[in-house]
Structure formats: C-alpha cells, structure tokens
Design an enzyme around this catalytic site. Structure first.
Site, short mmCIF file in Angstrom:
data_model
loop_
_atom_site.label_atom_id
_atom_site.label_comp_id
_atom_site.label_asym_id
_atom_site.label_seq_id
_atom_site.Cartn_x
_atom_site.Cartn_y
_atom_site.Cartn_z
N SER A 1 -27.59 -26.41 -15.97
CA SER A 1 -28.90 -26.78 -16.86
C SER A 1 -28.18 -28.23 -17.58
CB SER A 1 -28.56 -25.87 -18.05
OG SER A 1 -27.17 -25.76 -18.68
N ARG B 1 -28.16 -30.59 -33.23
CA ARG B 1 -28.62 -29.40 -33.59
C ARG B 1 -29.08 -29.45 -35.05
NH1 ARG B 1 -29.82 -29.92 -28.91
NH2 ARG B 1 -29.10 -28.49 -27.22
N ASP C 1 -25.01 -22.76 -29.50
CA ASP C 1 -26.09 -23.47 -30.23
C ASP C 1 -26.90 -22.36 -31.11
OD1 ASP C 1 -26.10 -26.03 -29.34
OD2 ASP C 1 -27.46 -25.89 -27.53
N ASP D 1 -38.97 -22.36 -20.62
CA ASP D 1 -38.42 -21.59 -21.70
C ASP D 1 -39.04 -21.41 -22.90
OD1 ASP D 1 -36.63 -20.89 -19.51
OD2 ASP D 1 -34.92 -21.49 -20.62
#
Length: 404
Positions: free
Chosen positions: A180, A97, A126, A17
C-alpha cells in the site's frame, strides 16, 4: 437506526476503497454523502474522483488544492522543531491527517452535516489521528469508521460488493496490491504485503520518489536555502511560496537519491510496522534548518529543543496535533525561531545532503572568539578555565574522596 446520521462528509480519494465506502454509507445509513478530496501534492489528477462521486449520486462535492496550506501551516511548523519520530521518521503521513480532518469538520459545518467518515483501517494509526482531530475540533460530531463496522473483511468481498453495486474497478485494482502507498507533497510511504519481512531488502520498483544513490548523478549539485524565522523562504536567492520550495527540493532530492528510509516503527495502537519512506525535499530541508540553527540559536535553546523534540514528534505521530500540549510546545518552538534567519549552502551527492556553508546577520558565531590565533577579543582569559573546570570537578572529586 434511531441515531443514524442524516448527512456525512466522507474523506474521499476516488479509489476503490473509498468508492465502496461511499456506496456502503448510502446503503447502510440511507444518508446523504458529501465527498471531500484534498490535493496535498500526492501527484494524482483529482478530477476522476469528482466524476466518480457524481456517478455515485453525490450532489455536494469538494475537491480542493491544499498544498500551500499543508506546507505553510503544518509541515513548516513541524520542521521548526527538527521533528523526527524514533530518531528517523519525518512524519509525512502523520502531519497530513489533521489538515484533512480539519477541512472535513469545516465542510460539515458549511453543509449542515452531522457526521464525518474516514477510510482508515482498524489496525493502523490513521484512525486515531483522524478521530482525535475530529473530536478536538467538534466534540459532538458523529464518526463513522466503516472498517470497524462492516463485514467486508477481504479484498474478494470488496470486489464483489463493487461489482454488485456497479462501482467501476480499474484493471490494476482487480488483483491484490503488492503493497500500500500513501503520498503527499512531503513524502511517499509504502508498507504491507511484500514489505512485511523486515529482513528482505525492498525491490527497486517500490521506490517512487527517489533515484537510488547508485543511479543518481555523478556530478554533485549545490543549493542555497534562505530562512526567515525558522521557515525556508528562498532557493538560490529566489523568493518562493512554501509549497513551491518543497516541490523544488523534492526534485533535487529525487535526482540525487536523497531521503530514503527503511524502518520498523512502533505504532500507537501497539504493534510494530515496517515501512519505507521517501522524503527527498524534507530531508534536505531538515538538514538545512539544523545548519542555520547551529549559528543563530543559543546553546541552551538548542539543547532544550532537542530534549522537547521527541515528545513533540510523538504527539504528532499519535494524532494529538490539536492538543493543548502540542500547541504549548509549538509556542516555545516558535519563540526559539525569532532569530533563525540566514542562508545555508548544501552539496547534494548520491544520497547525501552535506552542509558546506551557513551565514546569518543574526549569527552567534564569532571567529575572533574561537580562533587559535592571536585574538582581538580581550575579554577571554585562558586562565579563567582553571576555576571553571575545578568547580565542575568538585562533585567528582568529593565522590572519589568520600567513597574511594
């Protein structure tokens, strides 16, 4: 485009990605791309990410080991609060994050970049966490979120784009991923695809960081964790760095089947999501921290912390790490930890973390005061309890007498 960025710092994993995003940025904006790859303890070799970025024409490549900073400056402050989102989740993804975003902004300032880019989708939390952090740290930064801009809406379209642009695709990435995964030193999370039915029990192959309790050792392990001012500083008497402590506890948690969680949570963007979380070392640390607080923290502080914790957890989950209210709460939490120093002994056995001992020079626990036997403490008079109880019962008595 008149407002097109000249230089973009991309949060880059080296996977399919973000490699597609890298090329898409070059093609769409005709801009220079700087890649940033963070080692947060996800357990992958990051050199392939560097090589792939070089192959895609990137000249400024940052690959950095941030494990110590991650645990010391983000995980440990959060654990001082005994933080759990919705009563169970130890926030392993959420807390990573803001560090990634912070480093992206720092790199943007170092390299003269005028934009940052992340690979989060438009359905998840996110995107919010990254972008709130970007704006808090650099209010005028331009943010690019490809999943909200491009028309690559299917995996087939992504693969076709990769092949057209000669982006290498690993064999295991050509098929549809069954779920995922996000991982760092604190946890691994799995969601999507085969996990979307909350009634279906997850298959064993999904768990990657823990043995099942059934497969865990039949022999319990004992571990002693030392604390100073609310932070773990040693294991079995050996002083260790924050990341080393979490790494060692992760191994113990893995071996004894500790730290699995299957939950349906409420995302900030409005939908419910089923996720599997493995936080082996974090689960042990959470139990140990509460245990050392039980003997060192005053009752009023303990209960106030427990009241504040859900708000603090929600701020982190929703991406407000750099908000003034989170920093205000952190100051109160850190003040409470001044005397949270001592050691905790735990027994680890088949998915359970059992406190079997706690000790501190700062302890507020007194056997002389609490004993049922003859006490050496002269200040406590059992008769005092009668007045204490009667005063606390006054409003209850009045209600019954006046209202029947």
């Amino acid at each position: 485009m008149a407002d097109s960025p000249k230089k973009v710092v991309l949060a880059y994993s080296g996977g399919l990605d973000t490699s597609i995003i890298l090329r898409w940025l070059q093609d769409t904006y005709r801009c220079e791309v700087v890649t940033f790859t963070a080692d947060l303890g996800q357990g992958e070799d990051l050199e392939p990410a560097r090589k792939k970025a070089e192959m895609l024409g990137v000249k400024e490549i940052f690959v950095e080991d941030l494990r110590e900073e991650f645990v010391r400056d983000f995980v440990f402050p959060m654990f001082r609060a005994n933080t759990l989102y919705e009563g169970t989740y130890l926030l392993g993804t959420s807390i990573a994050r803001p560090l990634i975003a912070q480093r992206q902004i720092e790199i943007a300032e170092m390299t003269g970049a005028d934009a940052v880019c992340h690979g989060a989708t438009g359905k998840g939390n996110d995107q919010v966490r990254f972008e709130l952090s970007y704006y808090a740290l650099k209010p005028d930064i331009k943010i690019i979120a490809p999943w909200r801009e491009w028309n690559l809406s299917s995996r087939t379209a992504l693969l076709e784009y990769a092949e057209k642009n000669q982006i290498p695709i690993a064999k295991d990435k050509r098929g549809e991923a069954p779920f995922s995964v996000d991982a760092n030193l604190l946890h691994a999370s799995s969601e999507g695809k085969v996990l979307e039915d909350p009634w279906a029990e997850p298959e064993d192959y999904i768990w990657s960081r823990t043995l099942s309790p059934e497969e865990a050792s039949d022999i319990p392990a004992y571990v002693e964790i030392g604390f100073e001012k609310g932070d773990a500083v040693s294991i079995d008497g050996e002083k260790l760095s924050p990341a080393t402590i979490l790494t060692r506890l992760n191994q113990l948690g893995h071996d004894h089947g500790i730290g699995r969680l299957d939950m349906v949570e409420n995302r900030f963007v409005g939908m419910k999501n089923r996720g599997l979380y493995e936080t082996p070392g974090g689960t042990i640390l959470h139990v140990a921290h509460r245990a050392i607080e039980s003997v060192t923290l005053d009752r009023g502080m303990t209960h106030l912390k427990d009241e504040l914790m859900p708000r603090y957890a929600t701020l982190i989950y929703n991406g407000f790490w750099f908000s003034p209210e989170r920093q205000m709460l952190q100051a109160a939490i850190d003040y409470s930890q001044q005397d949270v120093t001592g050691r905790v002994r735990l027994k680890l056995y088949k998915g359970n973390t059992i406190v079997v001992g706690r000790d501190s020079e700062k302890s507020l626990y007194s056997a002389d005061w609490v004993t049922f036997e003859e006490s050496a403490v002269a200040d406590y008079d059992h008769k005092d309890a009668a007045g204490f109880i009667k005063l606390n019962a006054l409003r209850l008595r009045l209600k019954k007498m006046l209202q029947g």
